[in-house]
Design an enzyme around this catalytic site. Structure first.
Site, PDB file in Angstrom:
ATOM      1  N   PRO A  94      15.146   6.893   2.591  1.00  0.00           N
ATOM      2  CA  PRO A  94      15.983   6.160   3.548  1.00  0.00           C
ATOM      3  C   PRO A  94      15.844   6.697   4.972  1.00  0.00           C
ATOM      4  CG  PRO A  94      17.305   6.951   1.684  1.00  0.00           C
ATOM      5  CD  PRO A  94      15.940   7.529   1.527  1.00  0.00           C
ATOM      6  N   GLU A 121      19.128  14.103  -3.989  1.00  0.00           N
ATOM      7  CA  GLU A 121      19.608  14.162  -2.606  1.00  0.00           C
ATOM      8  C   GLU A 121      18.456  14.262  -1.613  1.00  0.00           C
ATOM      9  OE1 GLU A 121      22.804  13.508  -1.977  1.00  0.00           O
ATOM     10  OE2 GLU A 121      22.786  13.225  -4.150  1.00  0.00           O
ATOM     11  N   ARG A 159      -0.792  -8.087  -1.730  1.00  0.00           N
ATOM     12  CA  ARG A 159      -1.030  -9.514  -1.510  1.00  0.00           C
ATOM     13  C   ARG A 159      -1.799  -9.788  -0.212  1.00  0.00           C
ATOM     14  NH1 ARG A 159       2.307 -12.030   1.622  1.00  0.00           N
ATOM     15  NH2 ARG A 159       2.300 -14.033   0.581  1.00  0.00           N
ATOM     16  N   ASP A 174       3.024 -17.349   6.020  1.00  0.00           N
ATOM     17  CA  ASP A 174       4.110 -16.478   5.562  1.00  0.00           C
ATOM     18  C   ASP A 174       5.241 -16.355   6.561  1.00  0.00           C
ATOM     19  OD1 ASP A 174       2.951 -15.872   3.235  1.00  0.00           O
ATOM     20  OD2 ASP A 174       2.374 -13.818   3.756  1.00  0.00           O
TER      21      ASP A 174
END
Ligand code: 6GU
Length: 248
Positions: A94, A121, A159, A174
């Site tokens: 994150p 953590e 992709r 897209d």
């Protein structure tokens, strides 16, 4: 492209990579994926991968040794063509830079990727400082581990590889490829439960259809993701359309 993924939960990768476009890409040898269990690179009886955080605090931290050894072992197996390539070693966390279509495109030009799925953590900071070349987050929310994020990154990158999708044209259409969201699409029947397909789409007038689609893409972007419009090249007509919508 060769992708190596380091994880504590290899079984999580079983099904997402065994279906659809991805499986076809593997079958056609356009991409190869190896999943490595970080636990296999431990040397102690209990196969310890985590430990308490120095200085105190809740939660466990991934130890550096198994991660360093796993990456070094993978790298030593790669047939590096003398300095042509440094293999990106990406930590999914994150704390990373926010993943985007632009980053997917960037990564798709590498011949090899190594992805490390963070857990608990976090990971010992020395992994970040001395092993990892890039850190990626897939959004501002907390997942229980980097695995789902790694799958998202791999899907978005694979992709884009030449030959993976049926038609290269669909890449250009897209969402986000142009910085606009996609226009609405319909298929048969022309009327379903009394809801009709917009007439222009049945008109056969390709210029009108192209104009309608571009307008719809601007309207939809305005409604859901207005911040994208600041980065997009719009013609004067589209700018006015966006402005009108803002005022209404
Ligand atoms: Cl890459 N990992 C975790 N644990 N949570 C996340 C993430 C990654 N990206 C967004 N949330």
């Amino acid at each position: 492209m060769q992708i190596d993924i380091l994880t504590l939960f290899p079984q999580m990768f079983d099904s997402p990579f065994s279906a659809s476009i991805f499986q076809r890409a593997v079958d056609r040898k356009l991409v190869g994926v190896n999943i490595h269990n970080i636990r296999d690179y431990t040397h102690d009886k209990h196969h310890t991968v985590d430990d308490y955080t120095y200085g105190g605090g809740a939660g466990m931290i991934l130890k550096p040794e198994p991660i360093f050894e796993a990456v070094e072992s993978i790298k030593s197996d790669i047939d590096l063509k003398e300095g042509i390539d440094i293999v990106p070693v990406i930590l999914l966390t994150p704390q990373g830079r926010l993943f985007s279509q632009q980053i997917a495109l960037e990564l798709s030009s590498s011949s090899h990727l190594i992805l490390i799925c963070g857990h608990y953590e976090g990971v010992d900071e020395r992994v970040r400082e001395h092993l990892v070349t890039d850190e990626i987050s897939i959004g501002d929310y907390v997942l229980s581990g980097g695995e789902l994020a790694a799958m998202v990154v791999v899907d978005a990158v694979v992709r884009l590889l030449p030959g993976v999708l049926g038609s290269e044209a669909s890449l250009l259409d897209d969402s986000h490829a142009f910085g606009l969201l996609e226009y609405p699409q319909y298929t048969r029947p022309p009327v379903y439960r009394g809801w009709a397909v917009p007439e222009v789409l049945l008109s056969g007038n390709h210029a009108q259809i192209a104009k309608w689609r571009r307008e719809q893409a601007v309207l939809r972007t305005m409604k859901h993701r207005p911040e994208l419009l600041d980065k997009t090249n719009l013609c004067l007509e589209e700018r006015n359309l966006a402005k009108d919508l803002k005022q209404s």
